[in-house]
Design an enzyme around this catalytic site. Sequence first.
Site, PDB file in Angstrom:
ATOM      1  N   TYR A 155      54.927  69.450  65.290  1.00 22.53           N
ATOM      2  CA  TYR A 155      55.468  70.677  64.557  1.00 22.53           C
ATOM      3  C   TYR A 155      56.548  70.703  64.299  1.00 22.53           C
ATOM      4  O   TYR A 155      57.104  71.382  63.092  1.00 22.53           O
ATOM      5  CB  TYR A 155      54.835  71.986  65.186  1.00 22.53           C
ATOM      6  CG  TYR A 155      53.635  72.415  64.979  1.00 22.53           C
ATOM      7  CD1 TYR A 155      52.559  71.465  65.470  1.00 22.53           C
ATOM      8  CD2 TYR A 155      53.171  73.759  64.833  1.00 22.53           C
ATOM      9  CE1 TYR A 155      51.237  72.015  65.323  1.00 22.53           C
ATOM     10  CE2 TYR A 155      51.994  74.120  64.422  1.00 22.53           C
ATOM     11  CZ  TYR A 155      50.874  73.561  64.823  1.00 22.53           C
ATOM     12  OH  TYR A 155      49.457  73.742  64.707  1.00 22.53           O
ATOM     13  N   LYS A 205      46.977  61.107  74.045  1.00 26.06           N
ATOM     14  CA  LYS A 205      46.417  59.860  73.458  1.00 26.06           C
ATOM     15  C   LYS A 205      47.277  58.597  73.812  1.00 26.06           C
ATOM     16  O   LYS A 205      48.077  57.835  72.943  1.00 26.06           O
ATOM     17  CB  LYS A 205      46.491  60.016  71.860  1.00 26.06           C
ATOM     18  CG  LYS A 205      45.710  58.908  71.017  1.00 26.06           C
ATOM     19  CD  LYS A 205      44.097  59.204  71.038  1.00 26.06           C
ATOM     20  CE  LYS A 205      43.366  58.246  70.357  1.00 26.06           C
ATOM     21  NZ  LYS A 205      42.023  58.017  70.424  1.00 26.06           N
ATOM     22  N   ASP A 238      40.648  62.558  72.056  1.00 26.16           N
ATOM     23  CA  ASP A 238      39.382  62.463  71.293  1.00 26.16           C
ATOM     24  C   ASP A 238      38.046  62.923  72.380  1.00 26.16           C
ATOM     25  O   ASP A 238      37.114  63.622  72.249  1.00 26.16           O
ATOM     26  CB  ASP A 238      38.970  61.378  70.687  1.00 26.16           C
ATOM     27  CG  ASP A 238      39.489  59.946  71.595  1.00 26.16           C
ATOM     28  OD1 ASP A 238      40.107  60.216  72.513  1.00 26.16           O
ATOM     29  OD2 ASP A 238      39.192  58.724  71.120  1.00 26.16           O
ATOM     30  N   ASP A 262      46.774  73.114  69.542  1.00 22.71           N
ATOM     31  CA  ASP A 262      46.226  73.976  68.476  1.00 22.71           C
ATOM     32  C   ASP A 262      44.778  73.723  68.144  1.00 22.71           C
ATOM     33  O   ASP A 262      44.031  74.514  67.982  1.00 22.71           O
ATOM     34  CB  ASP A 262      47.223  73.743  67.245  1.00 22.71           C
ATOM     35  CG  ASP A 262      46.639  74.471  65.927  1.00 22.71           C
ATOM     36  OD1 ASP A 262      46.428  75.569  65.956  1.00 22.71           O
ATOM     37  OD2 ASP A 262      46.530  73.880  65.042  1.00 22.71           O
ATOM     38  N   ASP A 266      41.190  76.190  69.422  1.00 25.08           N
ATOM     39  CA  ASP A 266      40.124  76.717  68.625  1.00 25.08           C
ATOM     40  C   ASP A 266      38.724  76.254  68.786  1.00 25.08           C
ATOM     41  O   ASP A 266      38.113  76.855  68.743  1.00 25.08           O
ATOM     42  CB  ASP A 266      40.477  76.021  66.964  1.00 25.08           C
ATOM     43  CG  ASP A 266      41.292  77.323  66.313  1.00 25.08           C
ATOM     44  OD1 ASP A 266      41.993  78.134  66.688  1.00 25.08           O
ATOM     45  OD2 ASP A 266      41.203  77.185  64.827  1.00 25.08           O
TER      46      ASP A 266
HETATM   47  C1  IPM Z   1      47.811  78.881  66.086  1.00 23.74           C
HETATM   48  C2  IPM Z   1      47.879  78.863  64.435  1.00 23.74           C
HETATM   49  C3  IPM Z   1      49.354  78.501  64.085  1.00 23.74           C
HETATM   50  C4  IPM Z   1      49.643  77.306  64.555  1.00 23.74           C
HETATM   51  C5  IPM Z   1      49.422  78.515  62.413  1.00 23.74           C
HETATM   52  C6  IPM Z   1      49.207  79.831  62.007  1.00 23.74           C
HETATM   53  C7  IPM Z   1      50.949  77.953  62.323  1.00 23.74           C
HETATM   54  O1  IPM Z   1      46.987  78.116  63.955  1.00 23.74           O
HETATM   55  O2  IPM Z   1      48.691  79.999  66.473  1.00 23.74           O
HETATM   56  O3  IPM Z   1      47.412  78.554  66.582  1.00 23.74           O
HETATM   57  O4  IPM Z   1      49.286  75.888  64.046  1.00 23.74           O
HETATM   58  O5  IPM Z   1      50.362  76.977  65.669  1.00 23.74           O
HETATM   59 MG    MG Z   2      45.767  77.381  65.519  1.00 25.70          MG
END
Ligand code: IPM
Ligand code: MG
Length: 374
Positions: A155, A205, A238, A262, A266
């Site tokens: 990032y 990885k 993975d 990240d 999710d």
């Molecule tokens: C998160 C979000 C952010 C990230 C975005 C909005 C920049 O997806 O907080 O997980 O990638 O960190």
């Molecule tokens: Mg995110």
Amino acid sequence: MDAVFVPNKQMEYVVSLKIAVLPGDGIGPEIIREALKVMDVLNDHFGLNAEWQEAGIGGAGYEASGDPYPEATQKLAHCSAAVLLGAVGGPQWEALDKPLRPEAGLLRIREDLGLFANYRPTKVHRQMLEASTLKPEVIDGVDIMVVRELVSGIYFGQPRGIEVRDGERYGFNTMGYRESEIRRIARKAFEAARLRSNRVCSVEKANVLDVSELWRSVVIELHQSEFSDVELSHMYVDNAAMQLIRNPKQFDVIVTGNLFGDILSDEASMLTGSIGMLPSASIGEKFAMYEPIHGSAPDIAGENRANPLATILSVAMMLRYSLDRADLAEKVEQAVEMTLDDGIRTGDLASAGEASVSCSGMGDAVCERLVRLA
Ligand code: IPM
Ligand code: MG
């Protein structure tokens, strides 16, 4: 972290709980409104004494002052005990130069406040077993803490860019970690594990990436020197993505870098049925910020349909980690459980044909139950 107990002139301890509230974009203002209702209840019925001030971030910051992380917001964050953030981003800002986009504001506040440790707990609520796309027996009892490195890795790595090479466009980023950065996030993960089920799985990885090879060896060194009582395993990202849906109960703490964290957080959120349930805490040496892990959901913004529970649960994390009020954190979490027990669901949580409440309806329902707990 900022001291929260400030001695006044009479040498009594006065609790100063000043919070910077950054609603942001999309559903951000709606979910923050419900979280602040919860804070009002804590002030009025539990003697919390918190104060807050709102400021712009993301697209809202850009619209107000031409900067997604305005100076006024920065100043406010620096003198607050904690930051509570809604969400950033929306299609109307996608065409802007990258440094002006909402996401750049979020990355800058994380970097500016040094919030290197991002805690993303995934706990399956019993009442929600049916809401997940996975089988109840696979997810019942899941309790995972993803510890994501938040201010380095791909990032932030340099060099980065898009340029023309050999007559065609070439895009590139750099994934890099200093050993000190790996060590400090690994330390947080081991410490978290000791307060939980004492297991850490480090995800990288290392079969392909040099940066991951270093990651793994630093984690092993730290484990051997200071945390050999914690059970440590290693997994390629993975495989981790697969194991998270195959057998999520094998995980306690997952520690990983910025990008993998990240993605995996999710994925882990869907074990709970909805990403609308997951809070997070981002903590550095001096500052802390609390935000739901979901985004700004521009498609439902302004419709009073969003799920405010991730933000309300982020308030609970703020009470526990920044305001030294674990007792009130428990009350808020209990009020959320009671609300779910009573079958109250926002649209994202309701199964087909089941009635649902609005964003403010959910906030009111939690507040009503919280008052009962006073
Ligand atoms: C998160 C979000 C952010 C990230 C975005 C909005 C920049 O997806 O907080 O997980 O990638 O960190
Ligand atoms: Mg995110």
